[in-house]
Design a protein around this motif. Structure first.
Motif, PDB file in Angstrom:
ATOM      1  N   ALA A 723     -15.518   2.111  19.147  1.00 15.22           N
ATOM      2  CA  ALA A 723     -15.813   1.630  20.387  1.00 15.22           C
ATOM      3  C   ALA A 723     -16.469   0.435  20.602  1.00 15.22           C
ATOM      4  CB  ALA A 723     -16.397   2.859  21.184  1.00 15.22           C
ATOM      5  N   THR A 724     -17.582   0.208  19.955  1.00 15.89           N
ATOM      6  CA  THR A 724     -18.324  -1.019  19.919  1.00 15.89           C
ATOM      7  C   THR A 724     -17.370  -2.350  19.547  1.00 15.89           C
ATOM      8  OG1 THR A 724     -19.296  -0.758  17.839  1.00 15.89           O
ATOM      9  CG2 THR A 724     -20.467   0.159  19.457  1.00 15.89           C
ATOM     10  N   GLU A 725     -16.391  -2.098  18.864  1.00 12.83           N
ATOM     11  CA  GLU A 725     -15.631  -3.307  18.743  1.00 12.83           C
ATOM     12  C   GLU A 725     -14.848  -3.855  19.796  1.00 12.83           C
ATOM     13  OE1 GLU A 725     -12.863  -2.067  15.517  1.00 12.83           O
ATOM     14  OE2 GLU A 725     -14.411  -1.688  13.922  1.00 12.83           O
ATOM     15  N   ARG A 726     -14.597  -3.116  20.912  1.00 13.48           N
ATOM     16  CA  ARG A 726     -14.022  -3.387  22.054  1.00 13.48           C
ATOM     17  C   ARG A 726     -15.090  -3.560  23.224  1.00 13.48           C
ATOM     18  NH1 ARG A 726     -10.997  -5.638  18.976  1.00 13.48           N
ATOM     19  NH2 ARG A 726      -9.192  -4.381  18.671  1.00 13.48           N
ATOM     20  N   LEU A 727     -16.103  -2.812  23.264  1.00  8.51           N
ATOM     21  CA  LEU A 727     -16.964  -2.795  24.444  1.00  8.51           C
ATOM     22  C   LEU A 727     -18.579  -2.958  23.913  1.00  8.51           C
ATOM     23  CD1 LEU A 727     -15.517   0.517  25.988  1.00  8.51           C
ATOM     24  CD2 LEU A 727     -15.517  -1.889  26.937  1.00  8.51           C
ATOM     25  N   SER A 728     -19.239  -3.560  24.897  1.00  5.88           N
ATOM     26  CA  SER A 728     -20.648  -3.626  24.356  1.00  5.88           C
ATOM     27  C   SER A 728     -21.508  -2.403  24.557  1.00  5.88           C
ATOM     28  CB  SER A 728     -21.259  -4.798  25.548  1.00  5.88           C
ATOM     29  OG  SER A 728     -21.403  -4.077  26.780  1.00  5.88           O
ATOM     30  N   ALA A 729     -22.415  -2.364  23.575  1.00  6.95           N
ATOM     31  CA  ALA A 729     -23.245  -1.181  23.412  1.00  6.95           C
ATOM     32  C   ALA A 729     -23.822  -0.572  24.796  1.00  6.95           C
ATOM     33  CB  ALA A 729     -24.471  -1.380  22.440  1.00  6.95           C
ATOM     34  N   ASP A 730     -24.073  -1.637  25.623  1.00  2.00           N
ATOM     35  CA  ASP A 730     -24.686  -1.100  26.790  1.00  2.00           C
ATOM     36  C   ASP A 730     -23.776  -0.792  27.999  1.00  2.00           C
ATOM     37  OD1 ASP A 730     -23.582  -3.571  27.536  1.00  2.00           O
ATOM     38  OD2 ASP A 730     -25.390  -4.349  28.383  1.00  2.00           O
ATOM     39  N   GLN A 731     -22.412  -0.631  27.782  1.00  2.00           N
ATOM     40  CA  GLN A 731     -21.349   0.049  28.580  1.00  2.00           C
ATOM     41  C   GLN A 731     -21.196   1.261  28.164  1.00  2.00           C
ATOM     42  OE1 GLN A 731     -18.600  -3.392  27.668  1.00  2.00           O
ATOM     43  NE2 GLN A 731     -17.884  -2.892  29.978  1.00  2.00           N
ATOM     44  N   LEU A 732     -21.543   1.629  26.891  1.00  2.00           N
ATOM     45  CA  LEU A 732     -21.005   3.141  26.276  1.00  2.00           C
ATOM     46  C   LEU A 732     -21.851   4.142  26.660  1.00  2.00           C
ATOM     47  CD1 LEU A 732     -19.919   1.655  23.039  1.00  2.00           C
ATOM     48  CD2 LEU A 732     -18.327   2.313  24.686  1.00  2.00           C
ATOM     49  N   TRP A 733     -21.428   5.255  27.239  1.00  2.00           N
ATOM     50  CA  TRP A 733     -21.892   6.604  27.188  1.00  2.00           C
ATOM     51  C   TRP A 733     -21.064   7.592  26.087  1.00  2.00           C
ATOM     52  CZ3 TRP A 733     -24.365   9.284  31.732  1.00  2.00           C
ATOM     53  CH2 TRP A 733     -24.769   8.431  32.762  1.00  2.00           C
ATOM     54  N   VAL A 734     -21.776   8.566  25.693  1.00  2.00           N
ATOM     55  CA  VAL A 734     -21.162   9.427  24.727  1.00  2.00           C
ATOM     56  C   VAL A 734     -20.819  10.749  25.557  1.00  2.00           C
ATOM     57  CG1 VAL A 734     -21.677  10.540  22.386  1.00  2.00           C
ATOM     58  CG2 VAL A 734     -22.752   8.327  23.208  1.00  2.00           C
ATOM     59  N   ASN A 735     -19.807  11.326  25.295  1.00  2.00           N
ATOM     60  CA  ASN A 735     -19.345  12.526  25.851  1.00  2.00           C
ATOM     61  C   ASN A 735     -17.920  13.121  25.249  1.00  2.00           C
ATOM     62  OD1 ASN A 735     -18.699   9.976  28.124  1.00  2.00           O
ATOM     63  ND2 ASN A 735     -16.796  11.137  27.282  1.00  2.00           N
ATOM     64  N   PRO A 736     -17.849  14.382  25.244  1.00  2.00           N
ATOM     65  CA  PRO A 736     -16.591  14.973  24.802  1.00  2.00           C
ATOM     66  C   PRO A 736     -15.376  14.395  25.646  1.00  2.00           C
ATOM     67  CG  PRO A 736     -18.155  16.576  25.752  1.00  2.00           C
ATOM     68  CD  PRO A 736     -18.581  15.311  26.263  1.00  2.00           C
ATOM     69  N   ASP A 737     -14.083  14.865  25.054  1.00  2.00           N
ATOM     70  CA  ASP A 737     -13.016  14.426  25.932  1.00  2.00           C
ATOM     71  C   ASP A 737     -12.746  14.780  27.214  1.00  2.00           C
ATOM     72  OD1 ASP A 737     -11.786  12.406  24.126  1.00  2.00           O
ATOM     73  OD2 ASP A 737     -10.603  13.898  23.088  1.00  2.00           O
TER      74      ASP A 737
END
Length: 764
Positions: A723-737
């Motif tokens: 995911a970090t290859e496409r989005l910046s780390a500060d955009q990312l949340w961590v969750n189930p599907d």
């Protein structure tokens, strides 16, 4: 000529959900494969006999599936991905369910093993999910399952000569995905066709004379080369299987610019959907060969309203009178409707009089055939009753609410706009929430255990008082809030133990909705839903979730999400009134949800999630129709969501759909955080962000909740790194599907613990 009645497919699940019970007993080890297969045989026999007794002349076989008919086709042609370590002989039940659910298992010393489940996505624009076939450039095919022949012979032994159903070779390839490098899946057609020829000749040897061969992709915008693929496929099948006559079946829309392709194929019959695309009838009749049998899909196979039988006869009688060979059928398989209205003894009498489920639809077809064969007077009483029911619904005062209509009509554009852009909202939300990098959360629901279902059932039948039931639910909520704190989730949910279904729960509290007790419809595998019936104008009489949110938030200092279902999803996962445009109904729902959002914010909610799992599902099948739908769908979400202050964070969730081609519309929803399904596709959906700058925050799912398999920390870390290859780390949340309602706690606890550990690893 005599007009016949055909059914293209019948619900598989059993009137009392016998298939669900048998599957889950087998998966849990409570029963063996022989018991499961015996239940399946009984369900098939009952369905065949029921259709015959209702007056169906042409009854399908092979429409039954233990899990999914596309997966059945994958098994038939031996297209099992290498990850499942198939031995190359017959696809047995273990391999079959490994593809459907994954084959992970849990040991005392470790949590995870085996292969993940196959990717799953929506079947066209329905709420049914199919297992996506996977093809490699060196793909081989071989006959690896005799299910279609076995079930034909099974029916023959019962004295019923069925018309077997088979997913056509071109649609099967087009519904799959290329793996191991980009290539055109249609280049695999020459390797696939010999398997189809083999199975069709085997059917002919068993006594079959007609086969229903489904090519639903003919109602789509076809890719380059598809026309030639259809021409080649059916030229070879007709040549190499001379003993079989083919009913080419299309549904869910108009053939449109593919009409010439369909009419040019050397098949013996053609089925067209005259509910979703009534305008195509004249062109089909005008262009069809004189000897081509026309199967007319005149009853809605995807909705529950009684048909206007006299109006149908007005359209079909001239075609029959002209000497055309005609078969009457539903628009599509009745898989998408409940089984039998007769079980709904508690449903309001007026509303019940307007409805027809699968059983009633077959009976309606039989009435139409009798009227065409023997004259309308032979069924005059039934036709008059049909007209009376249609007129009653059209004129009922229960349908229209002038105040609701006025509110929706007078809405101005400011209602669908936030006060500030995301760039200004974000720092205000960060200051309020103070979350770490890679914040962790879940989608909303936690396991609905047998204890919870038992308490709900006891309350419903009056054996458990409302006070005692609510006390029980508060205990469950307190327990799950405490557990979330213990595992260090950053943003909590209350678990939704009071909710029976993410749409039904809200519909039961909204005006304009009706509900059933037994009208189950398959979503995937053993997951069934009871879609609400929207019969009238929609409004919210009082708050629906505020008190449960307030109680849950009182138990913790961490942010507690308010959890709502969005207007588009409520619309798409309901049986919707057909007497006004869908966008009008959706806007009414949007205002009802907006009222709830505003009340949650007033109660103190800092995060409100409005799930729009079905946004992509409602997208029209033809690209030319997309923008109109997306305009009103996005506007409906924004009306629902944007009555709040900048510091209130709005989340939305979408699952099991292809989003890359509508990413601009998703961005236009202007949610602060979106969570999406990406685990089964290994972040494939994020490829769109290579070229598209997504402005807001996003939680790409790292845990496939539709499989009992428990992912490892390392697996989830690898997905987050992708995911970090496409989005910046500060955009990312961590969750189930998706929500965890259908899983067991022994699966959920270690999986969520691993997910939190994966987030910590990424922070480090």
């Amino acid at each position: 000529m005599t007009v016949s009645v055909a059914t293209l497919g019948f619900p598989r699940i059993g009137a009392r959900r016998e298939l669900k019970i048998a599957l889950e007993n087998y998966w849990s080890g409570k029963s063996d494969a022989a018991t499961l297969l015996a239940t399946a045989r009984d369900l098939r026999a009952a369905a065949w006999a029921r259709q015959r007794d209702l007056g169906a002349d042409i009854i399908p076989s092979n429409d039954f599936s233990l899990y999914d008919h596309v997966l059945d086709t994958t098994a038939m042609v031996g297209a099992v991905p290498a990850i499942y370590e198939w031995d190359g002989d017959k696809v047995d039940i273990t391999t079959y369910f490994a593809m459907a659910r994954g084959n992970g298992h849990q040991h005392d010393t470790c949590n995870c093993a085996g292969a993940p489940a196959a990717e799953m996505t929506k079947w066209f624009d329905t709420n049914y999910h199919y297992l996506v076939p996977e093809f490699t450039p060196d793909q081989t095919f071989r006959l690896a399952s005799g299910k279609i022949v076995d079930e034909y012979l099974e029916a023959r032994k019962l004295g019923i000569d069925t018309r077997p159903v088979l997913l056509g070779p071109v649609s099967y390839l087009l519904l799959g995905k290329a793996r191991g490098g980009a290539f055109n899946v249609l280049t695999l057609l020459p390797r696939l066709l010999p398997v189809y020829v083999e199975v069709l000749n085997t059917l002919a040897a068993a006594g079959a004379t007609w086969v229903q061969i489904d090519e639903p992709c003919l109602v789509l915008d076809l890719p380059d080369g598809a026309d030639d693929a259809y021409a080649r496929a059916y030229a070879e099948l007709i040549r190499d299987v001379p003993a079989i006559r083919f009913m080419l079946t299309t549904y869910f829309g108009a053939l449109g610019d593919n009409l010439a392709t369909a009419l040019g194929l050397p098949v013996h019959g053609l089925h067209v959907d005259l509910v979703r695309a009534p305008e195509q009838l004249a062109d089909v009749v005008a262009g069809a060969r004189p000897d081509l049998v026309l199967s007319l899909g005149v009853l809605d196979g995807r909705n529950v309203w009684k048909a206007d039988l006299n109006a149908i006869l007005d359209r079909v009688e001239p075609i029959v009178a002209a000497g055309r060979k005609v078969i009457l059928a539903p628009s599509c398989s009745l898989l998408h409707t409940p089984i039998d209205l007769e079980r709904e003894t508690e449903l309001d009498a007026d509303i019940r009089s307007w409805l027809a489920f699968a059983v009633q639809k077959v009976a309606e077809l039989a009435v139409l055939a009798r009227a065409l064969n023997n004259g309308r007077d032979s069924v005059r009483q039934v036709l008059d009753a049909s007209s009376a029911a249609v007129a009653s619904r059209r004129t009922s005062p229960r349908i229209n609410n002038p105040a609701v209509q006025a509110r929706a009509a007078k809405a101005d554009a400011t209602l669908a706009r936030r006060a500030s852009p995301f760039s200004q909202r974000r720092p205000r939300q960060q200051a309020r929430l103070r979350l770490p990098a890679y914040p962790t959360t879940t989608i909303g629901s936690f396991p609905q255990t047998p204890e919870i279902r038992k308490a709900r059932a006891a309350h419903a039948r009056g054996a458990l008082s409302t006070e005692a039931y609510n006390t029980f639910l508060r205990e469950q909520t307190a327990r799950v809030v405490k557990w979330q704190e213990e595992v260090a989730l950053d943003v909590l949910v209350h678990g939704e133990f009071e909710r029976n279904d993410m749409v039904q729960y809200f519909g039961e509290q909204l005006a304009g909705f009706a509900f059933t007790r037994h009208a189950w419809v398959q979503s995937y595998g053993s997951r069934y839903v009871r879609p609400p019936i929207i019969y009238g104008d929609v409004s919210r009489p009082k708050p629906m979730t505020v008190e449960w949110w307030r109680y849950a938030q009182s138990l913790t200092s961490r942010p507690m999400k308010g959890m709502l279902t969005g207007p588009v999803t409520i619309l798409n996962w309901s049986f919707v009134r057909d007497d006004q445009p869908r966008n009008v109904t959706c806007r009414q729902i949007a205002f009802a949800i907006r009222d709830e959002v505003v009340d949650l914010e007033k109660a103190g909610a800092a995060i409100i999630q409005i799930d729009e799992a079905a946004l992509r599902e409602g997208l029209p099948l033809r690209h030319r129709d997309w923008q109109h739908y997306l305009d009103w769908a996005v506007e409906s979400f924004r009306i629902a969501a944007w009555g709040v202050a900048d510091a209130t964070q709005i989340h939305t969730h979408m699952c099991y759909s292809e989003f890359n081609d509508i990413i601009a519309a998703i961005a236009a929803m202007d949610a602060d955080v979106i969570s999406i399904e990406t685990a089964r596709s290994r972040m494939e959906l994020l490829e769109v962000f290579a070229d598209y700058h997504y402005p807001a925050e996003i939680g790409p799912g790292v845990y496939d909740i539709h499989s009992p398999r428990i992912p490892t920390v390392q697996e989830m870390v690898e997905l987050l790194k992708l995911a970090t290859e496409r989005l910046s780390a500060d955009q990312l949340w961590v969750n189930p599907d998706c929500g965890l309602k259908t899983r067991k706690w022994e699966e959920v606890r270690p999986a969520i613990e691993n997910m939190v550990a994966a987030a910590r690893t990424m922070r480090d």
